[in-house]
Write a protein that holds these residues in place. Structure first.
Motif, short mmCIF file in Angstrom:
data_model
loop_
_atom_site.label_atom_id
_atom_site.label_comp_id
_atom_site.label_asym_id
_atom_site.label_seq_id
_atom_site.Cartn_x
_atom_site.Cartn_y
_atom_site.Cartn_z
N LEU A 219 0.86 -1.18 0.00
CA LEU A 219 0.00 0.00 0.00
C LEU A 219 0.89 1.23 0.00
N ARG A 220 0.56 2.20 -0.86
CA ARG A 220 1.36 3.43 -0.87
C ARG A 220 0.93 4.31 0.31
N VAL A 221 1.91 4.71 1.11
CA VAL A 221 1.65 5.65 2.20
C VAL A 221 2.65 6.79 2.02
N TRP B 33 6.20 2.53 0.57
CA TRP B 33 5.32 1.37 0.42
C TRP B 33 5.22 0.67 1.76
N LYS B 34 3.99 0.29 2.12
CA LYS B 34 3.80 -0.45 3.37
C LYS B 34 3.27 -1.84 3.02
N CYS C 104 0.29 3.04 -8.76
CA CYS C 104 -0.66 2.31 -7.91
C CYS C 104 -0.76 2.86 -6.51
N ASN C 105 -1.94 2.70 -5.93
CA ASN C 105 -2.08 2.89 -4.49
C ASN C 105 -1.87 1.56 -3.79
#
Ligand code: SF4
Length: 429
Positions: A52-54, A58-59, A374-375
């Motif tokens: 996930l993009r934070v 990336w997380k 991407c998210n």
């Protein structure tokens, strides 16, 4: 462990004679595949888990979190776009269509930027095609038009044409002639018996000239047509007429150049003219291993092969309006789900500018150019390697791909089915 008769999930040839050696959950050797296929089987750069993009980072997240993010994103969107689908199996494509219908989205596959024009031509004048096996066993003349199989479909030549045995040919290598038509001398042109070099954009004129010659009107042809001499055109037309069985394979060099679907229509009509003298067939060299399947699945389920818009509650199709490039360029969609393709590597800049502004979820085993947009990216099992499913070969023959090793990755179909279940639940509430 050695897995025999595995199916290569790279190009539209879907070679089904691959031997894969697996040791400790990894592919260590591949026999029979070309370099492209071997690289896919041996591929090592797979993502480990969903991300996930934070901010700029990336997380790592779980599959459940990633699936929920994607379902919420699609449910919240007013005009979601579901794009790609040619690099996954038919069962996953099927879930994608159901999903698009549920959320009144647009579902489009990569053929809208490759052989879409070929399909438009086929819708107008039909498709005099046949299986690859028929060509291998019968064709004594093969024409590659705007296609370079040595680079893009390497085993097409060895399994079906130039270097293949033929049941009805005494000495296939000697008796089968290969003609290459292209704007430059490609590797494939080097192994052809005849190379026709045409000026860029001249395909339609050359096809029309060949049609006129086949109809017995050679005297109406000027001395050169798009850089090709009348003598060569007459020689090639005569070769075609005197063949016992001819096959034309065309690539993006014909379908995506000036004239687009009109080129294909003209080529199909040339094949129809030739079929008054002998047997002739024509087919597209499909790229992604299951791009043909994406057209098939979409057509069974909606009546249309690509670019299907459910915003009216029913399937609506108008290439140029309901296709991904046009929707992105008009900045119309407000969320995108990308499955089994890499639009950032191929789409025009204007489309990517919009993709960068909307939430995007991608299902792909590998990081690619689209990852940057991407998210969330969800890594999935690779069909034909650690997932099985049905794919359609470039000649329309469905082939069941095999799973050659086990892994903890979910398949596209499993991830999409979980998303779809969440979306159905939310809609029923
Ligand atoms: Fe795979 Fe295509 Fe090569 Fe066959 S020709 S091995 S399907 S990449």
């Amino acid at each position: 462990m050695i897995v025999k008769d595995a199916v290569c999930p790279f190009c539209g040839c879907l070679c089904d004679d691959i031997e894969v050696e697996v040791e400790e959950g990894r592919v260590v050797a591949v026999t029979n595949a070309c370099e492209l296929g071997t690289t896919k089987f041996m591929g090592e750069k797979r993502m480990k888990n969903p991300i996930l993009r934070v901010g700029d980072e990336w997380k790592d997240i779980t599959y459940d979190e990633a699936v929920k993010y994607a379902a919420d994103m699609l449910l919240a969107a007013e005009r979601p776009l579901l794009y790609g689908w040619s690099g996954t199996h038919g069962e996953a494509q099927c879930v994608g269509v159901h999903m698009a219908e549920l959320i009144h989205g647009v579902i489009d596959n990569t053929s809208s930027v490759c052989h879409g024009p070929s399909i438009l031509a086929i819708q107008e004048v039909g498709h005099p095609g046949c299986t690859l096996g028929v060509v291998k066993n019968r064709a004594d003349l093969v024409i590659y038009w705007g296609s370079n199989p040595i680079d893009a479909h390497p085993r097409h030549l060895s399994r079906y044409t130039r270097y293949a045995e033929g049941f009805f040919l005494e000495n296939a290598f000697r008796d089968r002639k290969v003609i290459v038509v292209d704007v430059r001398k490609t590797e494939s042109a080097n192994i052809a018996d005849e190379f026709i070099k045409i000026r860029p954009g001249g395909d339609y004129a050359v096809l029309s000239a060949l049609r006129a010659i086949v109809q017995g009107k050679a005297d109406t042809i000027p001395r050169t047509v798009a850089g090709v001499t009348r003598e060569q055109l007459v020689r090639v037309a005569n070769l075609c007429k005197s063949a016992k069985f001819g096959a034309v394979y065309f690539g993006l060099g014909l379908t995506m150049t000036q004239g687009k679907y009109k080129n294909i229509r003209n080529a199909i009509e040339l094949v129809s003219e030739l079929s008054r003298h002998t047997k002739f067939t024509i087919s597209a060299m499909r790229g992604h291993y299951n791009v043909y399947g994406s057209n098939e699945v979409n057509t069974w389920m909606t009546g249309y092969p690509f670019g299907i818009d459910f915003s009216r509650g029913i399937a609506f199709y108008n290439p140029g309006e309901t296709t991904a490039v046009d929707i992105l360029a008009r900045k119309e969609c407000d969320a995108a789900l990308i499955v089994g393709s890499d639009p950032a590597a191929h789409f025009p800049r204007k489309c990517l500018e919009h993709l960068a502004e909307i939430p995007v979820v991608q299902l792909d085993p590998y990081p690619n150019a689209t990852t940057a947009f991407c998210n969330v990216q969800i890594p999935v099992a690779v069909t034909g390697i650690d997932a099985e499913g049905t794919a359609y070969r470039m000649d329309g023959v469905p082939i069941r791909t095999r799973r050659v090793l086990s892994s903890d990755y979910l398949s596209d179909e499993e991830v999409l089915a979980r998303m779809y279940a969440l979306m159905q639940e939310a809609r029923e509430r």
